[in-house]
Design a protein around this motif. Structure first.
Motif, PDB file in Angstrom:
ATOM      1  N   ASP A   1      12.709  -8.203   1.016  1.00 46.76           N
ATOM      2  CA  ASP A   1      12.348  -9.583   0.672  1.00 46.76           C
ATOM      3  C   ASP A   1      10.879  -9.730   0.306  1.00 46.76           C
ATOM      4  OD1 ASP A   1      14.945 -10.520   1.089  1.00 46.76           O
ATOM      5  OD2 ASP A   1      14.592 -10.797   3.232  1.00 46.76           O
ATOM      6  N   SER A   2      10.299  -8.714  -0.307  1.00 44.49           N
ATOM      7  CA  SER A   2       8.924  -8.796  -0.771  1.00 44.49           C
ATOM      8  C   SER A   2       8.762  -7.928  -2.014  1.00 44.49           C
ATOM      9  CB  SER A   2       7.941  -8.352   0.319  1.00 44.49           C
ATOM     10  OG  SER A   2       8.125  -6.981   0.615  1.00 44.49           O
ATOM     11  N   ILE A   3       7.689  -8.168  -2.745  1.00 40.22           N
ATOM     12  CA  ILE A   3       7.420  -7.415  -3.970  1.00 40.22           C
ATOM     13  C   ILE A   3       6.760  -6.088  -3.620  1.00 40.22           C
ATOM     14  CG2 ILE A   3       6.114  -7.414  -6.125  1.00 40.22           C
ATOM     15  CD1 ILE A   3       6.342 -10.466  -6.119  1.00 40.22           C
ATOM     16  N   ASP A   4       7.344  -5.006  -4.087  1.00 42.25           N
ATOM     17  CA  ASP A   4       6.785  -3.668  -3.887  1.00 42.25           C
ATOM     18  C   ASP A   4       6.517  -3.081  -5.271  1.00 42.25           C
ATOM     19  OD1 ASP A   4       7.313  -3.660  -0.961  1.00 42.25           O
ATOM     20  OD2 ASP A   4       9.403  -3.648  -1.630  1.00 42.25           O
ATOM     21  N   ALA A   5       5.300  -3.240  -5.732  1.00 35.36           N
ATOM     22  CA  ALA A   5       5.003  -2.833  -7.113  1.00 35.36           C
ATOM     23  C   ALA A   5       3.546  -2.430  -7.251  1.00 35.36           C
ATOM     24  CB  ALA A   5       5.332  -3.958  -8.091  1.00 35.36           C
ATOM     25  N   VAL A   6       3.277  -1.638  -8.293  1.00 36.20           N
ATOM     26  CA  VAL A   6       1.914  -1.344  -8.722  1.00 36.20           C
ATOM     27  C   VAL A   6       1.687  -2.118 -10.017  1.00 36.20           C
ATOM     28  CG1 VAL A   6       2.741   0.775  -9.831  1.00 36.20           C
ATOM     29  CG2 VAL A   6       0.294   0.434  -9.481  1.00 36.20           C
TER      30      VAL A   6
ATOM     31  N   ALA B   1       9.776   7.468 -10.502  1.00 41.65           N
ATOM     32  CA  ALA B   1      10.834   8.467 -10.600  1.00 41.65           C
ATOM     33  C   ALA B   1      12.093   7.989  -9.888  1.00 41.65           C
ATOM     34  CB  ALA B   1      10.359   9.795 -10.027  1.00 41.65           C
ATOM     35  N   SER B   2      11.919   7.325  -8.752  1.00 39.59           N
ATOM     36  CA  SER B   2      13.066   6.817  -7.996  1.00 39.59           C
ATOM     37  C   SER B   2      13.543   5.507  -8.593  1.00 39.59           C
ATOM     38  CB  SER B   2      12.677   6.602  -6.532  1.00 39.59           C
ATOM     39  OG  SER B   2      13.708   5.915  -5.849  1.00 39.59           O
ATOM     40  N   ALA B   3      14.856   5.350  -8.662  1.00 38.24           N
ATOM     41  CA  ALA B   3      15.433   4.109  -9.170  1.00 38.24           C
ATOM     42  C   ALA B   3      15.811   3.160  -8.044  1.00 38.24           C
ATOM     43  CB  ALA B   3      16.661   4.419 -10.024  1.00 38.24           C
ATOM     44  N   ASP B   4      15.380   3.483  -6.824  1.00 37.34           N
ATOM     45  CA  ASP B   4      15.748   2.672  -5.664  1.00 37.34           C
ATOM     46  C   ASP B   4      14.999   1.346  -5.657  1.00 37.34           C
ATOM     47  OD1 ASP B   4      17.373   4.737  -4.878  1.00 37.34           O
ATOM     48  OD2 ASP B   4      15.873   5.626  -3.537  1.00 37.34           O
ATOM     49  N   VAL B   5      15.552   0.403  -4.914  1.00 41.81           N
ATOM     50  CA  VAL B   5      14.910  -0.880  -4.629  1.00 41.81           C
ATOM     51  C   VAL B   5      14.670  -0.948  -3.128  1.00 41.81           C
ATOM     52  CG1 VAL B   5      15.199  -3.377  -4.615  1.00 41.81           C
ATOM     53  CG2 VAL B   5      15.945  -2.048  -6.604  1.00 41.81           C
ATOM     54  N   ASN B   6      13.435  -1.247  -2.729  1.00 42.10           N
ATOM     55  CA  ASN B   6      13.107  -1.383  -1.310  1.00 42.10           C
ATOM     56  C   ASN B   6      13.454  -2.800  -0.868  1.00 42.10           C
ATOM     57  OD1 ASN B   6      12.065  -0.714   1.224  1.00 42.10           O
ATOM     58  ND2 ASN B   6      10.059  -1.580   0.698  1.00 42.10           N
ATOM     59  N   THR B   7      14.625  -2.976  -0.258  1.00 40.61           N
ATOM     60  CA  THR B   7      15.121  -4.299   0.103  1.00 40.61           C
ATOM     61  C   THR B   7      14.414  -4.786   1.357  1.00 40.61           C
ATOM     62  OG1 THR B   7      17.277  -3.671  -0.801  1.00 40.61           O
ATOM     63  CG2 THR B   7      17.184  -5.656   0.568  1.00 40.61           C
TER      64      THR B   7
ATOM     65  N   PRO C   1       0.808  -1.236   0.000  1.00 39.24           N
ATOM     66  CA  PRO C   1       0.000   0.000   0.000  1.00 39.24           C
ATOM     67  C   PRO C   1       0.834   1.276   0.000  1.00 39.24           C
ATOM     68  CG  PRO C   1      -0.854  -1.598   1.587  1.00 39.24           C
ATOM     69  CD  PRO C   1       0.468  -2.119   1.126  1.00 39.24           C
ATOM     70  N   SER C   2       2.095   1.182   0.392  1.00 36.00           N
ATOM     71  CA  SER C   2       2.955   2.361   0.496  1.00 36.00           C
ATOM     72  C   SER C   2       3.883   2.512  -0.707  1.00 36.00           C
ATOM     73  CB  SER C   2       3.784   2.293   1.782  1.00 36.00           C
ATOM     74  OG  SER C   2       2.964   2.193   2.927  1.00 36.00           O
ATOM     75  N   VAL C   3       3.571   1.834  -1.843  1.00 38.63           N
ATOM     76  CA  VAL C   3       4.504   1.824  -2.955  1.00 38.63           C
ATOM     77  C   VAL C   3       4.744   3.233  -3.513  1.00 38.63           C
ATOM     78  CG1 VAL C   3       2.719   1.363  -4.688  1.00 38.63           C
ATOM     79  CG2 VAL C   3       5.070   0.652  -5.119  1.00 38.63           C
ATOM     80  N   PHE C   4       3.715   4.091  -3.552  1.00 44.98           N
ATOM     81  CA  PHE C   4       3.918   5.454  -4.036  1.00 44.98           C
ATOM     82  C   PHE C   4       4.759   6.266  -3.069  1.00 44.98           C
ATOM     83  CE2 PHE C   4       0.511   4.352  -6.950  1.00 44.98           C
ATOM     84  CZ  PHE C   4       0.852   5.047  -8.091  1.00 44.98           C
ATOM     85  N   ASP C   5       4.619   5.998  -1.755  1.00 45.77           N
ATOM     86  CA  ASP C   5       5.461   6.685  -0.765  1.00 45.77           C
ATOM     87  C   ASP C   5       6.920   6.230  -0.881  1.00 45.77           C
ATOM     88  OD1 ASP C   5       3.233   7.996   0.253  1.00 45.77           O
ATOM     89  OD2 ASP C   5       2.796   6.367   1.663  1.00 45.77           O
ATOM     90  N   LEU C   6       7.118   4.963  -1.223  1.00 44.17           N
ATOM     91  CA  LEU C   6       8.477   4.437  -1.325  1.00 44.17           C
ATOM     92  C   LEU C   6       9.228   4.998  -2.540  1.00 44.17           C
ATOM     93  CD1 LEU C   6       7.835   0.654  -0.516  1.00 44.17           C
ATOM     94  CD2 LEU C   6       9.121   2.280   0.892  1.00 44.17           C
ATOM     95  N   PHE C   7       8.535   5.073  -3.683  1.00 36.58           N
ATOM     96  CA  PHE C   7       9.226   5.388  -4.940  1.00 36.58           C
ATOM     97  C   PHE C   7       8.843   6.736  -5.541  1.00 36.58           C
ATOM     98  CE2 PHE C   7       8.908   0.589  -5.075  1.00 36.58           C
ATOM     99  CZ  PHE C   7      10.213   0.375  -4.632  1.00 36.58           C
ATOM    100  N   GLY C   8       7.932   7.464  -4.912  1.00 37.86           N
ATOM    101  CA  GLY C   8       7.577   8.790  -5.418  1.00 37.86           C
ATOM    102  C   GLY C   8       6.591   8.738  -6.572  1.00 37.86           C
ATOM    103  N   GLU C   9       6.645   9.726  -7.454  1.00 33.01           N
ATOM    104  CA  GLU C   9       5.682   9.830  -8.538  1.00 33.01           C
ATOM    105  C   GLU C   9       5.949   8.781  -9.623  1.00 33.01           C
ATOM    106  OE1 GLU C   9       6.043  13.959  -9.744  1.00 33.01           O
ATOM    107  OE2 GLU C   9       4.156  14.407  -8.697  1.00 33.01           O
ATOM    108  N   LEU C  10       4.851   8.416 -10.286  1.00 28.76           N
ATOM    109  CA  LEU C  10       4.932   7.480 -11.404  1.00 28.76           C
ATOM    110  C   LEU C  10       5.105   8.288 -12.689  1.00 28.76           C
ATOM    111  CD1 LEU C  10       4.617   4.365 -11.869  1.00 28.76           C
ATOM    112  CD2 LEU C  10       2.258   4.873 -12.542  1.00 28.76           C
ATOM    113  N   GLU C  11       6.133   7.976 -13.446  1.00 32.18           N
ATOM    114  CA  GLU C  11       6.435   8.723 -14.667  1.00 32.18           C
ATOM    115  C   GLU C  11       5.870   8.000 -15.893  1.00 32.18           C
ATOM    116  OE1 GLU C  11      10.637  10.864 -13.347  1.00 32.18           O
ATOM    117  OE2 GLU C  11      10.683   9.088 -14.647  1.00 32.18           O
ATOM    118  N   ILE C  12       5.115   8.756 -16.700  1.00 34.56           N
ATOM    119  CA  ILE C  12       4.608   8.244 -17.974  1.00 34.56           C
ATOM    120  C   ILE C  12       5.458   8.906 -19.060  1.00 34.56           C
ATOM    121  CG2 ILE C  12       2.580   7.841 -19.389  1.00 34.56           C
ATOM    122  CD1 ILE C  12       2.379   6.868 -16.455  1.00 34.56           C
ATOM    123  N   SER C  13       6.226   8.114 -19.788  1.00 31.15           N
ATOM    124  CA  SER C  13       7.211   8.664 -20.724  1.00 31.15           C
ATOM    125  C   SER C  13       6.909   8.220 -22.149  1.00 31.15           C
ATOM    126  CB  SER C  13       8.628   8.214 -20.349  1.00 31.15           C
ATOM    127  OG  SER C  13       8.924   8.570 -19.016  1.00 31.15           O
ATOM    128  N   ASN C  14       7.198   9.111 -23.078  1.00 32.87           N
ATOM    129  CA  ASN C  14       7.082   8.775 -24.494  1.00 32.87           C
ATOM    130  C   ASN C  14       8.430   8.269 -24.985  1.00 32.87           C
ATOM    131  OD1 ASN C  14       6.461   8.736 -27.302  1.00 32.87           O
ATOM    132  ND2 ASN C  14       7.410  10.754 -27.474  1.00 32.87           N
TER     133      ASN C  14
END
Length: 844
Positions: free
Chosen positions: A825-830, A817-823, A750-763
């Motif tokens: 041992d679980s999947i953090d994704a949208v 926007a963030s290139a970090d990985v939340n280490t 539930p905190s994936v947007f807090d972890l990685f910031g804004e979601l970028e839509i790129s062309n």
């Protein structure tokens, strides 16, 4: 000579030199995204510091008027002074321009070639108007004349393919130029010929036969047919019988359906102008045609007797086939299609085939994209005869453009994208070919009605990525039993047939016919009603397929019980159907819906290990949307598949595909519901799943469309997704608005947007065709917009730009926007459950 005239002439000459030496600022290149047609930048070349008597002509790839000014000392008589001043004044105005406008009485410019004259006298000008009794012109190269006179030339020595004593292919000698310079393109008009009387009747020959004839202007080609079996290796040699004659032979081999298979001008191993096709493997049994002709066909000038031999060999190459024949291939293309390729000394032409109907008005462009290429386009008829060509666009420029050509009869035509002087040319570079049909859109509708099919007649066609389906009308009667067969011809096409009844609903389909391999057959179909049926000839996976090629389609009246048919059952809104999938084909269901109906389709596992897969198609088999795992399933069975809130774009019949993933089997329940109706009706861009993927640290994976981090091989890795959409043509209109639906998403944390910031839509880019369509992740893409939660995204500006550039594909990247990985041992994704690109057009 009067002093003031000498002074005036000197001033004008200086003006000419200064005008030629003035540099223009280059026009900046047009910024286009992706693989849209590049624009040639116009630049004025910098003149050499010192001009010499040996003139070297140069041409920038985009400069329309090459200019060279020889410094040879000229003596002008007093009587000619007034004429010279007038001509020099006119020339000064023209040299200062980039491109001289065409006039009713064209003038002659100082070039690498001078017009042959019968009574040459002496006059020297920068540019002189052609006269009945032309005078000697100072040139870089002059053509041969009956009474040659003194000339100033850079070189007039041809480069023959045999010896220096042999004639060149064309009456104009080839100019030797500095390798660092671009050869000067020679402006030639469009040539259109209709070979009829000059073609001799076909003669049947067999392996081991030796035949002969004489090529003249009246009879410029001979045709021979022979029977061959699949796997035969044949050798065809055409030799001139008298070396004192100037025959420059040319060979063409046609397939049983008339398609051009291979051509040859000079077989290198013969050390002459004699052509040959050696060690060619026959692809299928049938009657093949040999055309023995001369270089440039009806437009050629050589003549003489020849001897032709046909032999079957053991499959071991005796003499090498020239690269021009060996490496050149034929590719299917259709109206509105674009293709790119390279022309070089090894590959002087690239061949394309297309299906045309009698009366079609077409245009064919070959545009240079790089190098020194001076393009030329050549068109061959369905029987292999050259019927039209163009070197320079009649409306200007050095690109080739065969405009407004009327197709004389229906059939498969062949295009050559080549260069000036073809295999004897020297220019090289990359090209783009565009095939147009007058009155049509640059991006045509995906399904086009090709014609009518009747019993016991064979129809030829082609399937390409740009035109992935063909439809044919068939008039049938109730109770009639008909078998339709679609056989692949040239290419790797995997045929697929669909039959639509007169009411517009599918009744049968087939991928692989019984005992037909990958060919398709609707075997012994009993027609349910009298009327006009639509037969859809396409490929496996239709719009999302990858195979291409030509095909032959037949319809025959039959008897007995049907076999190898995939039936399409009918259902209605609100219906629920139970059945089972135990391997083999998917199950298909057709239903009628109105534009604006909002529907939901669910496919649930009832028993077994069935992992359901769900798709929705239009009545011609084009997939509109698909579903794998339902992350919002009420029973928490994520393996079920559901398509939610799909808005029907047009009133008509649609088809549901009920399938399975992997090797799973079991019982299912299919439910189709209409949840509401709406007056806001979109058209959908098709999500191309072949060119769509999730990337883990820039490496493609087969995961669901998502962004964030994912555990792969016990390692948490960064993931992003690339979506590729096929943009539909809608009557040539451009959308008024567009949106990417990302609201339906599932958060593994539930905190994936807090972890990685804004979601970028790129062309990433958009593309005119998939000929150069890449699938790649970019670490620093051009960000179009950002969102801080799952929501629909306004894509209007980007989509309108893509349509304005006549794009067919649009590629979008989704990543945080963030290139970090939340280490942890679980999947953090949208995870985006059902991303769609909705397009809205004004009512036509």
């Amino acid at each position: 000579m009067k002093l003031h005239r000498i002074i005036l002439l000197g001033i004008l000459c200086i003006t000419i030199v200064l005008s030629a030496c003035t540099s223009n600022e280059p026009v900046p290149p047009t910024a286009l995204r992706g693989a849209i047609v590049p624009t040639r930048v116009t630049e004025t070349p910098t003149p050499t510091e010192e001009a010499t008597a040996e003139v070297t002509l140069t041409q920038s790839p985009a400069t329309n008027t090459p200019v060279s000014i020889p410094t040879e000392e000229v003596i002008i008589t007093e009587e000619a002074t007034v004429d010279v001043i007038a001509v020099v004044t006119e020339a000064t105005q023209e040299v200062a321009t980039t491109e001289a406008p065409a006039t009713a009485e064209p003038t002659e410019v100082v070039t690498a070639e001078a017009i042959a004259t019968e009574e040459p006298t002496e006059i020297v000008t920068v540019e002189a108007t052609a006269t009945e009794e032309p005078t000697e012109v100072v040139t870089a190269e002059a053509t041969a004349t009956e009474e040659p006179t003194e000339e100033i030339v850079a070189s007039n020595t041809p480069t023959p393919t045999e010896t220096l004593e042999e004639p060149t292919h064309t009456p104009t000698p080839t100019l030797r130029v500095d390798p660092s310079h671009t050869p000067t393109p020679t402006s030639t008009p469009t040539i259109e010929v209709t070979p009829t009387e000059a073609v001799t009747d076909e003669t049947t020959i067999a392996y081991g036969d030796v035949v002969g004839g004489t090529i003249t202007n009246a009879t410029y080609e001979f045709r021979y047919t022979f029977a061959a079996e699949a796997g035969d290796f044949v050798s065809i040699i055409m030799r001139a019988t008298d070396r004192q004659e100037n025959l420059d032979g040319y060979l063409t081999l046609l397939a049983p359906n008339g398609a051009q298979l291979v051509v040859n001008d000079d077989l290198n191993s013969l050390e002459s102008y004699d052509p040959g096709i050696t060690n060619y493997e026959i692809p299928q049994a049938g009657i093949y045609t040999i055309i023995a002709s001369r270089f440039n066909g009806i437009a050629g000038t050589s003549s003489g007797g020849f001897e032709l031999t046909l032999e079957v060999v053991d499959g071991v190459a005796i003499t090498p086939t020239p690269a021009a024949t060996e490496d050149s291939t034929e590719t299917a293309i259709t109206y509105g299609g674009r293709a790119q390729g390279d022309i070089s000394n090894d590959i002087p032409y690239v061949a394309y085939q297309f299906v045309a109907q009698e009366g079609d008005v077409i245009g064919i462009q070959v545009n240079a994209l790089s190098g020194t290429l001076d393009p030329q386009v050549v068109l061959f008829s369905a029987n292999g005869s050259e019927i039209a060509s163009n070197d320079d666009d009649p409306l200007g420029g050095f690109n080739a453009y065969l405009r407004d050509f009327v197709i004389p009869e229906s059939g498969v035509y062949t295009i050559w994208a080549t260069r000036f002087n073809r295999d004897q040319g020297t220019s090289e570079g990359q090209f783009e070919l565009v095939l147009e049909k007058s009155g049509g859109s640059a991006t045509p509708p995906p399904i086009t009605n090709t014609g009518v099919i009747v019993l016991d007649e064979a129809i030829s066609g082609e399937i390409t990525n740009g035109d992935f389906a063909r439809t044919y009308t068939f008039s049938g009667t109730q109770g009639q039993i008909v078998t339709f067969v679609m056989r692949a011809n040239v290419g790797d096409l995997d045929p697929y047939l669909i039959l639509v009844d007169p009411e517009g609903k599918q009744i049968a389909r087939n991928d692989d016919g019984q005992d037909l391999g990958f060919n398709s057959s609707l075997d012994k179909v009993r027609l349910p009603m009298t009327g006009d049926y639509t037969l859809v000839a396409t490929r496996f996976q239709v719009a999302l397929g990858v195979t291409q090629g030509t095909f032959q389609l037949t319809a025959t009246e039959d008897t007995g019980t049907s076999q190898a048919l995939i039936t399409v059952d009918e259902m209605g809104l609100g219906d629920s159907i139970s059945d089972g999938l135990n391997g083999g084909s998917y199950h298909y269901y057709t239903f009628l819906a109105q534009a604006g109906d909002v529907i939901t389709i669910s496919l649930a596992n009832v028993s077994g290990d069935l992992d359901p897969f769900l798709s929705l198609e239009d009545n011609f088999g084009t997939e509109l949307v698909r579903a794998y795992d339902d992350l919002f399933d009420e029973d928490d069975n994520v393996n079920n598949a559901t398509i939610r809130d799909f808005i029907i774009p047009q009133t008509g019949y649609y088809v549901i595909g009920a399938g399975y993933s992997g090797e799973t089997t079991g019982q299912y329940r299919l439910i189709l519901n209409r949840t509401e109706t709406t007056s806001t009706i979109p058209q959908y861009a098709v999500l191309d799943w072949v060119q769509t993927s999730t990337f883990a640290d820039s490496e493609p994976t087969n995961f669901l469309i998502n962004a964030g981090d994912w555990i792969i091989d016990d390692v948490e890795r960064r993931v992003s997704s690339v979506l590729t959409f096929r943009l539909p043509s809608f009557g040539g209109q451009i959308p008024t608005s567009a949106q990417l639906t990302l609201e339906a998403c599932y958060l593994t944390n539930p905190s994936v947007f807090d972890l990685f910031g804004e979601l970028e839509i790129s062309n990433l880019s958009y593309y005119a065709s998939d000929a150069t369509l890449p699938l790649a992740f970019e670490s620093n893409p051009t960000v179009f917009t950002t969102v801080s939660k799952c929501q629909d995204v306004d894509m209007t500006a980007l989509v309108v730009e893509a349509y304005g550039a006549e794009a067919t594909f649009l590629q979008i990247q989704i990543n945080f926007a963030s290139a970090d990985v939340n280490t942890n041992d679980s999947i953090d994704a949208v995870i985006f459950v059902d991303p769609r690109l909705e397009l809205y057009f004004d009512a036509p």
